[in-house]
Design a protein around this motif. Structure first.
Motif, PDB file in Angstrom:
ATOM      1  N   GLU A 109       0.822  -1.205   0.000  1.00 41.41           N
ATOM      2  CA  GLU A 109       0.000   0.000   0.000  1.00 41.41           C
ATOM      3  C   GLU A 109       0.860   1.262   0.000  1.00 41.41           C
ATOM      4  OE1 GLU A 109      -3.133   0.237  -0.413  1.00 41.41           O
ATOM      5  OE2 GLU A 109      -3.706  -1.885  -0.234  1.00 41.41           O
ATOM      6  N   GLU A 110       2.069   1.162   0.550  1.00 44.39           N
ATOM      7  CA  GLU A 110       2.985   2.295   0.555  1.00 44.39           C
ATOM      8  C   GLU A 110       4.424   1.810   0.554  1.00 44.39           C
ATOM      9  OE1 GLU A 110       3.303   4.526   4.284  1.00 44.39           O
ATOM     10  OE2 GLU A 110       1.791   3.146   5.102  1.00 44.39           O
ATOM     11  N   GLY A 111       5.326   2.671   0.077  1.00 45.83           N
ATOM     12  CA  GLY A 111       6.728   2.313   0.019  1.00 45.83           C
ATOM     13  C   GLY A 111       7.342   2.155   1.391  1.00 45.83           C
ATOM     14  N   GLY A 112       8.360   1.326   1.486  1.00 44.11           N
ATOM     15  CA  GLY A 112       9.045   1.125   2.748  1.00 44.11           C
ATOM     16  C   GLY A 112       8.409   0.100   3.656  1.00 44.11           C
ATOM     17  N   THR A 113       7.427  -0.636   3.167  1.00 47.64           N
ATOM     18  CA  THR A 113       6.695  -1.589   4.017  1.00 47.64           C
ATOM     19  C   THR A 113       6.916  -3.040   3.608  1.00 47.64           C
ATOM     20  OG1 THR A 113       4.688  -1.431   2.635  1.00 47.64           O
ATOM     21  CG2 THR A 113       4.900   0.114   4.486  1.00 47.64           C
ATOM     22  N   LEU A 114       7.824  -3.300   2.673  1.00 50.80           N
ATOM     23  CA  LEU A 114       8.001  -4.667   2.180  1.00 50.80           C
ATOM     24  C   LEU A 114       8.372  -5.633   3.297  1.00 50.80           C
ATOM     25  CD1 LEU A 114       8.062  -6.633  -0.194  1.00 50.80           C
ATOM     26  CD2 LEU A 114      10.448  -5.972  -0.596  1.00 50.80           C
ATOM     27  N   ASN A 115       9.272  -5.244   4.173  1.00 49.35           N
ATOM     28  CA  ASN A 115       9.679  -6.102   5.288  1.00 49.35           C
ATOM     29  C   ASN A 115       8.466  -6.504   6.126  1.00 49.35           C
ATOM     30  OD1 ASN A 115      10.915  -7.376   7.435  1.00 49.35           O
ATOM     31  ND2 ASN A 115      12.200  -5.658   8.023  1.00 49.35           N
ATOM     32  N   GLU A 116       7.695  -5.525   6.526  1.00 46.52           N
ATOM     33  CA  GLU A 116       6.520  -5.780   7.372  1.00 46.52           C
ATOM     34  C   GLU A 116       5.501  -6.667   6.667  1.00 46.52           C
ATOM     35  OE1 GLU A 116       2.808  -3.185   9.278  1.00 46.52           O
ATOM     36  OE2 GLU A 116       4.609  -2.166   8.523  1.00 46.52           O
ATOM     37  N   VAL A 117       5.218  -6.377   5.399  1.00 45.60           N
ATOM     38  CA  VAL A 117       4.209  -7.132   4.664  1.00 45.60           C
ATOM     39  C   VAL A 117       4.649  -8.587   4.479  1.00 45.60           C
ATOM     40  CG1 VAL A 117       3.044  -7.361   2.431  1.00 45.60           C
ATOM     41  CG2 VAL A 117       3.272  -5.110   3.499  1.00 45.60           C
ATOM     42  N   LEU A 118       5.925  -8.794   4.162  1.00 43.39           N
ATOM     43  CA  LEU A 118       6.410 -10.163   3.985  1.00 43.39           C
ATOM     44  C   LEU A 118       6.363 -10.957   5.285  1.00 43.39           C
ATOM     45  CD1 LEU A 118       9.476  -9.780   1.576  1.00 43.39           C
ATOM     46  CD2 LEU A 118       7.277 -10.843   1.078  1.00 43.39           C
ATOM     47  N   CYS A 119       6.751 -10.330   6.386  1.00 40.60           N
ATOM     48  CA  CYS A 119       6.695 -11.023   7.675  1.00 40.60           C
ATOM     49  C   CYS A 119       5.267 -11.437   8.016  1.00 40.60           C
ATOM     50  CB  CYS A 119       7.271 -10.127   8.772  1.00 40.60           C
ATOM     51  SG  CYS A 119       9.064  -9.950   8.711  1.00 40.60           S
ATOM     52  N   THR A 120       4.313 -10.578   7.679  1.00 42.52           N
ATOM     53  CA  THR A 120       2.907 -10.909   7.910  1.00 42.52           C
ATOM     54  C   THR A 120       2.462 -12.040   6.987  1.00 42.52           C
ATOM     55  OG1 THR A 120       2.425  -8.633   8.594  1.00 42.52           O
ATOM     56  CG2 THR A 120       0.560 -10.002   7.915  1.00 42.52           C
ATOM     57  N   ALA A 165       4.814  -2.991 -10.068  1.00 47.79           N
ATOM     58  CA  ALA A 165       5.258  -2.176  -8.935  1.00 47.79           C
ATOM     59  C   ALA A 165       5.275  -0.712  -9.358  1.00 47.79           C
ATOM     60  CB  ALA A 165       6.650  -2.604  -8.487  1.00 47.79           C
ATOM     61  N   ASP A 166       4.914   0.156  -8.443  1.00 45.06           N
ATOM     62  CA  ASP A 166       4.885   1.598  -8.719  1.00 45.06           C
ATOM     63  C   ASP A 166       6.284   2.155  -8.491  1.00 45.06           C
ATOM     64  OD1 ASP A 166       4.193   4.174  -9.212  1.00 45.06           O
ATOM     65  OD2 ASP A 166       2.812   4.393  -7.529  1.00 45.06           O
ATOM     66  N   VAL A 167       7.153   1.956  -9.479  1.00 46.06           N
ATOM     67  CA  VAL A 167       8.568   2.319  -9.369  1.00 46.06           C
ATOM     68  C   VAL A 167       8.989   3.026 -10.645  1.00 46.06           C
ATOM     69  CG1 VAL A 167      10.933   1.441  -9.220  1.00 46.06           C
ATOM     70  CG2 VAL A 167       9.122   0.392  -7.854  1.00 46.06           C
ATOM     71  N   THR A 168       9.616   4.190 -10.517  1.00 43.05           N
ATOM     72  CA  THR A 168      10.135   4.915 -11.681  1.00 43.05           C
ATOM     73  C   THR A 168      11.658   4.859 -11.755  1.00 43.05           C
ATOM     74  OG1 THR A 168      10.163   7.002 -10.447  1.00 43.05           O
ATOM     75  CG2 THR A 168       8.182   6.500 -11.744  1.00 43.05           C
TER      76      THR A 168
END
Length: 326
Positions: A109-120, A165-168
């Motif tokens: 949902e927002e950048g910088g959250t990949l660690n948290e989302v994967l752990c969940t 992914a929303d990445v430029t």
């Protein structure tokens, strides 16, 4: 697409013609054609690709060649080496099986959250992710923290699909020395690939189709990786800048700039320097091309060994006149 697809190719021939098809630079009979030869005139032929069940991407190249004695005698053993003349060339990239199946789909949902989302998602600690998160499909916004996390913590990552992914921008050194990373799908919205972004990584994509709007590839971005086959720029971005040694030490043998590319390398780097000491069989320059850096080929001892340059443009500078058809 991974699944089989049907295309219609239209061309005008001034002489009797025939079709010559390759897949990843090897002759192929996998493609079904509605016609494989014909007389002069305007023609539309239908071709059907089979489903791709391999992990690697497939790069199909369809040459429409004139039925000359020279072409007939060399086509069997002269694939992509510049001996025979194709008056029309079509390139179709078919992504690998890994692009849609078997991957763990992760939505951010927002950048910088990949660690948290994967752990969940995996119900584990960050330390445990190294063994679990190996093949990912990521969609949604990503930022520098996410790329740093992948490089430092996901040490067994093998497949990374960032198509949606929303990445430029992929940051400088993002995947440098990531030996486990074998296959990458670049984001649709990507504009820039940073310096040494994939330098000395384990990448071994069979070909790379660059995102439609990609404008810049940093120095040594893919240097010393095992990517092979072709690099394809679609032409939707009118300017393409390729940094020095961007593809040096790789196994690519075709560089294709699609119709719509007008400027290649505003920077000081020549594309041959970007390829380093690569042996490349074929470079296609489109009819829309209007400007090339003065050092496009004149880069000294580190130049690529280029067998054939197919330039369809009116030469923007005198040093390209020898390669142009008109």
């Amino acid at each position: 697409p991974v699944v089989g697809a049907t295309y219609h190719l239209t061309f005008n021939a001034e002489q009797p013609w025939m079709v010559h098809a390759t897949c990843n630079n090897q002759e192929t009979s996998d493609i079904q054609f509605s016609a494989i030869s014909g007389e002069p005139g305007t023609h539309t032929i239908q071709l059907t690709l089979p489903e791709n069940t391999n992990l690697e991407a497939k790069e199909y190249k369809i040459d429409i060649v004139y039925k000359t004695e020279k072409n007939r005698s060399v086509i069997g053993n002269a694939i992509m080496n510049g001996i025979y003349y194709a008056f029309t060339t079509f390139a179709i990239a078919q992504v690998g099986y890994y692009d849609v199946l078997r991957l763990e789909h992760i939505h951010l949902e927002e950048g910088g959250t990949l660690n948290e989302v994967l752990c969940t998602e995996y119900n584990c600690t960050t330390e445990q992710l190294a063994e679990l998160a190996t093949e990912l499909y990521i969609e949604g916004p990503m930022n520098g923290e996410d790329f740093k996390f992948i490089k430092e913590k996901l040490t067994a990552i093998r497949v990374l699909n960032m198509l949606n992914a929303d990445v430029t921008e992929i940051p400088d050194f993002a995947f440098k020395d990531c030996k486990s990373l074998k296959y990458i799908v670049l984001p649709n919205k990507l504009l820039s690939i940073g310096e040494q972004a994939f330098f000395r990584s384990g990448l071994k994509n069979a070909s790379l189709v660059m995102p439609a709007l990609l404008r810049n590839i940093g120095p040594s971005a893919f240097e010393d990786t095992n990517i092979s086959g072709s690099i394809y720029f679609t032409g939707l971005s009118s300017t393409v800048n390729i940094g020095g040694y961007a593809f040096a030490g790789t196994h690519i043998n075709m560089l294709f700039f699609g119709e719509g590319v007008r400027v290649i390398n505003e920077s000081k780097y020549g594309v041959a320097l970007s390829l380093g000491e690569t042996n490349i069989a074929y470079i296609y320059l489109p009819s829309t091309l209007r400007q090339i850096n003065n050092y496009f080929f004149n880069v000294g001892d580190k130049s690529a060994n280029i067998a054939r340059i197919d330039c369809r443009a009116y030469p923007p500078t005198n040093h390209l006149r020898a390669f142009c058809h008109r």
